[in-house]
Design a protein around this motif. Structure first.
Motif, PDB file in Angstrom:
ATOM      1  N   LEU A 126      -7.726  -2.526 -23.901  1.00 48.94           N
ATOM      2  CA  LEU A 126      -8.770  -2.021 -23.004  1.00 48.94           C
ATOM      3  C   LEU A 126      -9.709  -3.154 -22.612  1.00 48.94           C
ATOM      4  CD1 LEU A 126     -10.390   0.429 -21.753  1.00 48.94           C
ATOM      5  CD2 LEU A 126     -11.664   0.448 -23.922  1.00 48.94           C
ATOM      6  N   MET A 127      -9.901  -3.348 -21.316  1.00 49.05           N
ATOM      7  CA  MET A 127     -10.933  -4.268 -20.851  1.00 49.05           C
ATOM      8  C   MET A 127     -12.264  -3.549 -20.876  1.00 49.05           C
ATOM      9  SD  MET A 127     -11.150  -6.329 -17.245  1.00 49.05           S
ATOM     10  CE  MET A 127     -12.677  -7.137 -16.737  1.00 49.05           C
ATOM     11  N   ASN A 128     -13.221  -4.090 -21.629  1.00 47.05           N
ATOM     12  CA  ASN A 128     -14.514  -3.456 -21.838  1.00 47.05           C
ATOM     13  C   ASN A 128     -15.615  -4.411 -21.388  1.00 47.05           C
ATOM     14  OD1 ASN A 128     -16.591  -1.967 -24.155  1.00 47.05           O
ATOM     15  ND2 ASN A 128     -15.194  -0.679 -22.977  1.00 47.05           N
ATOM     16  N   THR A 129     -16.693  -4.516 -22.100  1.00 47.16           N
ATOM     17  CA  THR A 129     -17.810  -5.366 -21.693  1.00 47.16           C
ATOM     18  C   THR A 129     -18.590  -5.857 -22.905  1.00 47.16           C
ATOM     19  OG1 THR A 129     -19.936  -5.403 -20.513  1.00 47.16           O
ATOM     20  CG2 THR A 129     -19.194  -3.280 -21.343  1.00 47.16           C
ATOM     21  N   ALA A 130     -19.117  -7.076 -22.806  1.00 45.24           N
ATOM     22  CA  ALA A 130     -19.937  -7.629 -23.888  1.00 45.24           C
ATOM     23  C   ALA A 130     -21.251  -6.882 -24.047  1.00 45.24           C
ATOM     24  CB  ALA A 130     -20.205  -9.117 -23.641  1.00 45.24           C
ATOM     25  N   GLY A 131     -21.628  -6.085 -23.035  1.00 45.06           N
ATOM     26  CA  GLY A 131     -22.836  -5.281 -23.151  1.00 45.06           C
ATOM     27  C   GLY A 131     -22.673  -4.066 -24.032  1.00 45.06           C
ATOM     28  N   THR A 206     -22.004 -13.952 -29.349  1.00 41.62           N
ATOM     29  CA  THR A 206     -22.774 -15.084 -29.870  1.00 41.62           C
ATOM     30  C   THR A 206     -24.045 -15.310 -29.058  1.00 41.62           C
ATOM     31  OG1 THR A 206     -21.523 -16.654 -28.512  1.00 41.62           O
ATOM     32  CG2 THR A 206     -20.687 -16.208 -30.740  1.00 41.62           C
ATOM     33  N   ARG A 207     -24.252 -14.451 -28.059  1.00 36.47           N
ATOM     34  CA  ARG A 207     -25.456 -14.545 -27.229  1.00 36.47           C
ATOM     35  C   ARG A 207     -25.762 -13.152 -26.675  1.00 36.47           C
ATOM     36  NH1 ARG A 207     -23.590 -19.131 -23.515  1.00 36.47           N
ATOM     37  NH2 ARG A 207     -25.625 -18.806 -22.514  1.00 36.47           N
ATOM     38  N   SER A 208     -26.942 -12.969 -26.150  1.00 33.08           N
ATOM     39  CA  SER A 208     -27.336 -11.673 -25.613  1.00 33.08           C
ATOM     40  C   SER A 208     -26.692 -11.437 -24.253  1.00 33.08           C
ATOM     41  CB  SER A 208     -28.861 -11.595 -25.466  1.00 33.08           C
ATOM     42  OG  SER A 208     -29.234 -10.474 -24.693  1.00 33.08           O
ATOM     43  N   ALA A 209     -25.986 -10.319 -24.123  1.00 33.14           N
ATOM     44  CA  ALA A 209     -25.356  -9.989 -22.842  1.00 33.14           C
ATOM     45  C   ALA A 209     -26.397  -9.652 -21.781  1.00 33.14           C
ATOM     46  CB  ALA A 209     -24.405  -8.814 -23.027  1.00 33.14           C
ATOM     47  N   ILE A 210     -27.624  -9.348 -22.193  1.00 31.00           N
ATOM     48  CA  ILE A 210     -28.681  -8.986 -21.252  1.00 31.00           C
ATOM     49  C   ILE A 210     -29.574 -10.175 -20.927  1.00 31.00           C
ATOM     50  CG2 ILE A 210     -30.649  -7.450 -20.835  1.00 31.00           C
ATOM     51  CD1 ILE A 210     -27.956  -6.017 -20.945  1.00 31.00           C
ATOM     52  N   PHE A 211     -30.020 -10.908 -21.941  1.00 29.98           N
ATOM     53  CA  PHE A 211     -31.032 -11.939 -21.733  1.00 29.98           C
ATOM     54  C   PHE A 211     -30.489 -13.365 -21.797  1.00 29.98           C
ATOM     55  CE2 PHE A 211     -33.280  -8.229 -23.558  1.00 29.98           C
ATOM     56  CZ  PHE A 211     -34.131  -7.963 -22.489  1.00 29.98           C
ATOM     57  N   ASP A 212     -29.251 -13.531 -22.208  1.00 26.94           N
ATOM     58  CA  ASP A 212     -28.680 -14.880 -22.291  1.00 26.94           C
ATOM     59  C   ASP A 212     -27.163 -14.791 -22.082  1.00 26.94           C
ATOM     60  OD1 ASP A 212     -28.446 -17.635 -22.764  1.00 26.94           O
ATOM     61  OD2 ASP A 212     -28.102 -17.323 -24.909  1.00 26.94           O
ATOM     62  N   ALA A 213     -26.770 -14.160 -21.004  1.00 24.25           N
ATOM     63  CA  ALA A 213     -25.349 -13.886 -20.771  1.00 24.25           C
ATOM     64  C   ALA A 213     -24.550 -15.170 -20.586  1.00 24.25           C
ATOM     65  CB  ALA A 213     -25.182 -12.986 -19.551  1.00 24.25           C
ATOM     66  N   GLY A 214     -23.316 -15.145 -21.131  1.00 23.72           N
ATOM     67  CA  GLY A 214     -22.392 -16.235 -20.889  1.00 23.72           C
ATOM     68  C   GLY A 214     -21.523 -15.921 -19.680  1.00 23.72           C
ATOM     69  N   MET A 242     -12.844  -5.623 -31.336  1.00 26.60           N
ATOM     70  CA  MET A 242     -13.408  -5.720 -29.990  1.00 26.60           C
ATOM     71  C   MET A 242     -13.847  -7.153 -29.720  1.00 26.60           C
ATOM     72  SD  MET A 242     -15.568  -2.112 -29.990  1.00 26.60           S
ATOM     73  CE  MET A 242     -16.346  -2.458 -28.399  1.00 26.60           C
ATOM     74  N   PRO A 243     -12.887  -8.069 -29.569  1.00 23.90           N
ATOM     75  CA  PRO A 243     -13.233  -9.486 -29.392  1.00 23.90           C
ATOM     76  C   PRO A 243     -14.014  -9.745 -28.111  1.00 23.90           C
ATOM     77  CG  PRO A 243     -10.916  -9.103 -28.912  1.00 23.90           C
ATOM     78  CD  PRO A 243     -11.430  -7.847 -29.515  1.00 23.90           C
ATOM     79  N   VAL A 244     -14.942 -10.692 -28.213  1.00 22.29           N
ATOM     80  CA  VAL A 244     -15.763 -11.119 -27.076  1.00 22.29           C
ATOM     81  C   VAL A 244     -15.212 -12.460 -26.582  1.00 22.29           C
ATOM     82  CG1 VAL A 244     -18.082 -11.653 -26.274  1.00 22.29           C
ATOM     83  CG2 VAL A 244     -17.751  -9.967 -28.094  1.00 22.29           C
ATOM     84  N   ILE A 245     -15.027 -12.582 -25.270  1.00 20.44           N
ATOM     85  CA  ILE A 245     -14.446 -13.787 -24.700  1.00 20.44           C
ATOM     86  C   ILE A 245     -15.448 -14.460 -23.762  1.00 20.44           C
ATOM     87  CG2 ILE A 245     -13.244 -12.302 -23.027  1.00 20.44           C
ATOM     88  CD1 ILE A 245     -11.177 -14.508 -22.670  1.00 20.44           C
TER      89      ILE A 245
END
Length: 249
Positions: A126-131, A206-214, A242-245
């Motif tokens: 499933l493609m999801n979201t870092a948020g 490893t970072r905030s998806a809202i305030f420091d998005a990669g 749920m790996p984050v890329i």
């Protein structure tokens, strides 16, 4: 190996289909508008195109299209229009995930009835979201981000839909289902790139998806999802997670 791709006409879905075909895999796609697929893909001898809306199919039709597939990949999402964001179906991804999982289970049950033997589980990517947080890991989130996520749940139905789709896999399918094994891939801020570039994968943000998005390029997401489907060592590393890329900096 045969993979069913749902959401194949989207920006990431098209890239995943091309990546799988280039790896010599057989691919089935369910799309409402096949003209949105590149001509080179439509004419590919390893691609089967099913013209339909996933939620308008009958249960037996979904079971038929899932049958014989070793993996299912979901790149399904809401159109970023007022109708796509606030109109129906508001639970597009969640409902489609549930129905496809039910079809996989129905096929597995029929197979057991006939032979009393079930091969390895069907892979569900499933493609999801870092948020979206992985609540199995109790990922730390700042109070500010919690407030913003709460607002997103209330104001933007697609965000809640993404959360509930991943939660369905976590809580309803779980870690020990005999018919389905899953991975939910969480890219951060999506961008377009022409080529696969170095990228990094983590169990949690490893970072905030809202305030420091990669940044995460769609083609890198497609490459990683294809790795999960075709490379057992990658699948075994991330199964049930749920790996984050992120693109490598």
């Amino acid at each position: 190996m045969t993979t069913l791709v749902v959401g194949a006409s989207g920006a990431t879905g098209r890239l995943l289909v091309r990546e799988l075909c280039d790896r010599g895999e057989y691919v089935r796609v369910i799309v409402r508008s096949p003209h949105r697929l590149p001509e080179a893909l439509i004419n590919h001898d390893r691609l089967t195109v099913i013209c339909a809306s996933i939620l308008e199919l009958r249960d037996d039709e979904i079971a038929q299209y899932v049958g014989g597939c070793d993996a299912v990949a979901f790149c399904l999402g809401h159109n970023m229009t007022l109708k796509g964001i606030f109109g129906h179906p508001r639970k597009l991804v969640t409902d489609a995930t549930r129905r496809v999982c039910n079809a996989i289970k129905a096929n597995a049950s029929d197979k057991l009835d006939q032979s009393d033997r079930l091969d390895k589980p069907t892979k569900f990517v499933l493609m999801n979201t870092a948020g979206n947080s992985n609540r199995d890991r109790q990922e730390p989130i700042s109070f500010r981000q919690q407030c913003v996520i709460w607002l997103l749940r209330v104001l933007l139905p697609p965000h809640l839909d993404n959360e509930q789709a991943a939660d369905y896999l976590r809580t309803k399918i779980g870690q020990n289902d005999g018919a389905i094994a899953w991975v939910a891939v969480r890219p951060d801020n999506l961008i377009n790139e022409d080529q696969v570039t170095p990228y990094e994968v983590y169990a949690s943000p490893t970072r905030s998806a809202i305030f420091d998005a990669g940044l995460t390029s769609r083609i890198n997401v497609a490459h990683f999802m294809a790795d999960l489907i075709t490379r057992e060592e990658i699948w075994n590393e991330w199964r049930g997670q749920m790996p984050v890329i992120y693109n490598a900096v």
